[in-house]
Design an enzyme around this catalytic site. Structure first.
Site: not given
Ligand code: MOS
Length: 696
Positions: A587, A459, A579, A653-654
């Site tokens: 990110q 994405i 990685l 990612g978060e």
């Molecule tokens: Mo993310 S909010 O876990 O797609």
């Protein structure tokens, strides 16, 4: 033979050139022959039903192929996600719900005709204002992510009442929108044998395939969903979205391929948002700041179509040593658009509240906010009693403090000035769970190298690239000899790019398949190996697995105008083995930028008369741009997570968005003495208290 290591190196994105040259094909770029275009007609009442549709003018407009309404649209087999049951009944559950869909030979013709459609509604009265005291508030079966709605340990009420230091604080966050650059788009076509092919913009096309198959009464093998490139999702594409259903319906009706790219102005109502929330945090502590009691009560509004209980009280079950813990989630279902996932659902809003409250406790006790957190470092996960896998929060705080010259900080608020500017610094902790999710993958020896097949989704994160690195490392071959095939539901099934779990889930399966192939080839066996990590995931030890981090912010607040400028943002993370430092940095920095944006400017007011969002485009919904942000400083510890995947990585990612808003708000308090508990940190929230000469 020695080979340069490939895992852990900053390999540029494999598709970088196709993206910069504009040749990467997104869901809205495919051009099948006889392509038609769809435009949804959003309902204009907050609640009620469609009483009649006059489609004569629209149907006669140039190029119009069909006008779909609840009366003539194909029937679906409804599933669990009510947001996908479009054009199935006259009911209007919220404003912006699709009342009709116009299909025409060109996009302009579809849009023109949509404006000619006359829809008559029978409106009902909608009660849209809400809060934790709303009599409609209820306890959901579960909070998002499968978490228990309520979890208590010890006796919060008794311990809180007896605590020498007590804080009772309420934080509010408005609705927030994901708004990926690429709108939710599908190009759908039915083949002569009755099979459905959809080019769709999503975070996981295995799920979209299965959902479309269920809705249209097909076998999963009869549906193929292709998702080669995605222009961002941030959670809003983590679940199948109505554009895929509407495009498939329309293609069936007109007998031609149909594209539906949701207009930006319709996205706010149709593809989810972070729910508006009210969070109450109560902290009871001894005078040295050691926690004796902690309650985190989270409330958010949801819709009548799909329940979403954001798990904002869950981080309180993870973060700090406290024997008397109370965590609750409540929701009220309103006639409003359905909330859903947005980057770090739960952790992001929950840690704004908890980490602001910890800063308030530090101020109350006169303890340094880093020292306060260190004093409350738990030995086991407080909510579950499980031992932790790698937990390096203290190290992140210490490393951040070193880089930020924290020991030179004057603790009293409003103690640093530069002309009209009030300067301050703030800190907050960060956390995100390491989720292990099963996946499958195949690796095959082909002419000139190896082909990796897994239905992963890139994405924009660099998933392709890191999977190639994992495969090359496990095969012990150069990166150039690995070809990656992802983004197609015909490939081995794999979970969504969500929960910061994609790289670990797909990568583990790719690693296992590559290792198996290497052994096979050494033994003269077959040239194809497949892996399924289901059993390994099920057998993983029962540990509390989380990534941690520390966020630091420096702000300058204009004493006269209240303008807040960010001077510095630093994030130090413990995310297991990194990685690919290039994509990882992107990110983490992106998450921090999103968190800073949430702190300073994001917010989507709900219109109390119409029950829809008033800021529906990127002119009205402000997100931080480069000029709003300082240079992002991102660092990570040299950590490996030995109890999860063979790569030793955690999710990245978060976690970058978690804690950023609290660090900024804490810095604003340090600069000004004003504690803002309602985001965003708009100037009026700052000016009001200090112009009344009562800085809180
Ligand atoms: Mo993310 S909010 O876990 O797609």
């Amino acid at each position: 033979m020695t080979r340069e290591p490939v895992l852990g190196t900053p390999v540029p994105r494999l598709e970088a050139e196709t993206k910069t040259h504009g040749t990467a094909r997104y869901a809205g770029d495919v051009l099948p022959e006889h392509l038609a275009f769809a435009w949804p007609v959003p309902a204009t009442v907050a609640l009620g039903r469609v009483a009649g549709i006059d489609a004569d003018d629209a149907a006669r407009a140039p190029g119009v192929l069909a006008v779909l309404t609840h009366e003539n649209a194909p029937r679906l087999h409804p599933g669990e996600d009510g947001t996908l049951d479009v054009l199935q009944s006259p009911a209007v559950p919220h404003r912006g719900w699709p009342a009709a869909l116009v299909v025409a030979d060109t996009l302009d013709n579809a849009r023109e005709a949509a404006a000619l459609l006359r829809v008559r509604y029978e409106p009902e009265t909608a009660e849209l204002l809400t809060g934790p005291q709303d009599p409609r508030a209820y306890r959901p079966e579960q909070a998002n992510g499968g978490h228990e709605a309520d979890l208590d340990t010890g006796d919060f009420a008794e311990a809180f009442a007896a605590a020498p230091v007590r804080l009772d604080l309420t934080y509010r966050i408005p609705a927030l929108h994901n708004h990926p650059m690429e709108p939710h788009t599908s190009t759908a076509l039915w083949q002569e044998n009755g099979d459905l092919v959809v080019y769709d913009s999503n975070q996981g096309s295995t799920t979209v395939r299965d959902t479309l198959a269920d809705l249209f009464g097909l076998e999963p093998g009869q549906v193929r969903v292709i998702t080669q490139h995605v222009g961002g999702g941030f959670g809003s594409k983590g679940t199948p979205r109505p554009q895929a259903v509407l495009a498939a319906m329309a293609a069936k009706v007109v007998g031609r391929p149909v594209r539906l790219a949701l207009p930006r102005g319709q996205m706010a109502a149709l593809v989810g948002h972070r729910a508006a929330s009210v969070q109450r945090v109560r902290l009871g502590a001894d005078p040295g700041g050691r926690l004796l009691a902690l309650a985190h009560d989270a409330f958010n509004s949801t819709s009548t179509v799909r329940e979403f209980a954001e798990q904002s009280a869950v981080p309180a079950r993870v973060m700090y040593a406290v024997g008397n813990l109370r965590t609750t989630h409540r929701v009220a279902a309103l006639p409003i658009p359905s909330p859903s996932w947005m980057r770090a659902p739960g952790e992001c809003p929950g840690m704004f509240a908890l980490e602001s409250a910890m800063d308030e406790l530090a101020c109350s006790c006169g303890v340094d906010p880093i020292e306060l957190r260190v004093r409350n470092e738990p030995t086991v996960e407080p909510g579950s009693g499980r031992p932790f896998a790698a937990r390096s929060l203290t190290e992140c705080l210490r490393e951040g403090a070193r880089r930020f010259d924290w020991d030179r900080r004057e603790p009293a608020p409003r103690s640093r000035r530069e002309g009209r500017l009030l300067l301050g610094t703030g800190v907050a902790a960060s956390t995100y769970p390491l989720l292990l999710v099963p996946s499958r993958a195949e690796v095959q020896a082909v002419a000139g190298g190896f082909e990796v097949r897994v239905n992963a989704t890139d994405i924009g994160t660099g998933a392709r690239t890191v999977l190639a690195q994992i495969a090359a490392d496990a095969l012990d071959v150069p990166l150039e000899s690995v070809r990656i095939r992802i983004g197609d539901s015909a490939l081995p099934p794999a979970p969504v790019a969500g929960g910061s779990a994609g790289t670990n889930a797909w990568g583990w399966a790719v690693h296992d398949a590559a290792r198996a192939l290497r052994r096979q080839l050494a033994d003269g066996g077959p040239d194809l190996a497949a892996a399924d990590t289901g059993a390994a995931v099920a057998d993983a030890p029962d540990l509390a697995r989380h990534a941690f981090g520390a966020q630091f912010a420096e702000v300058a607040v204009d004493r006269d105008t209240g303008e807040v400028r960010l001077r510095r943002l630093l994030g130090v993370f413990a995310v297991g083995r990194v990685l690919n430092p290039r994509t990882a940095r992107s990110q983490l920095a992106g998450g921090m930028a999103m968190g800073a944006s949430m702190a300073l400017m994001e917010g989507s007011p709900l219109d109390a008369a119409f029950g829809d969002f008033t800021a529906r485009d990127l002119a009205a919904y402000h997100v931080a741009g480069y000029a709003d942000l300082p240079r992002m400083e991102v660092a990570w510890l040299d950590e490996t997570e030995p109890h999860a995947t063979p790569m030793g990585s955690k999710g990245i990612g978060e976690i970058g968005i978690v804690g950023t808003a609290a660090a900024v708000a804490n810095a604003v308090h340090h600069a000004t003495g004003v504690r803002v508990r309602d985001l965003p940190l708009h100037v009026e929230r700052l000016l009001q208290p200090w112009h009344s000469e009562d800085p809180r």
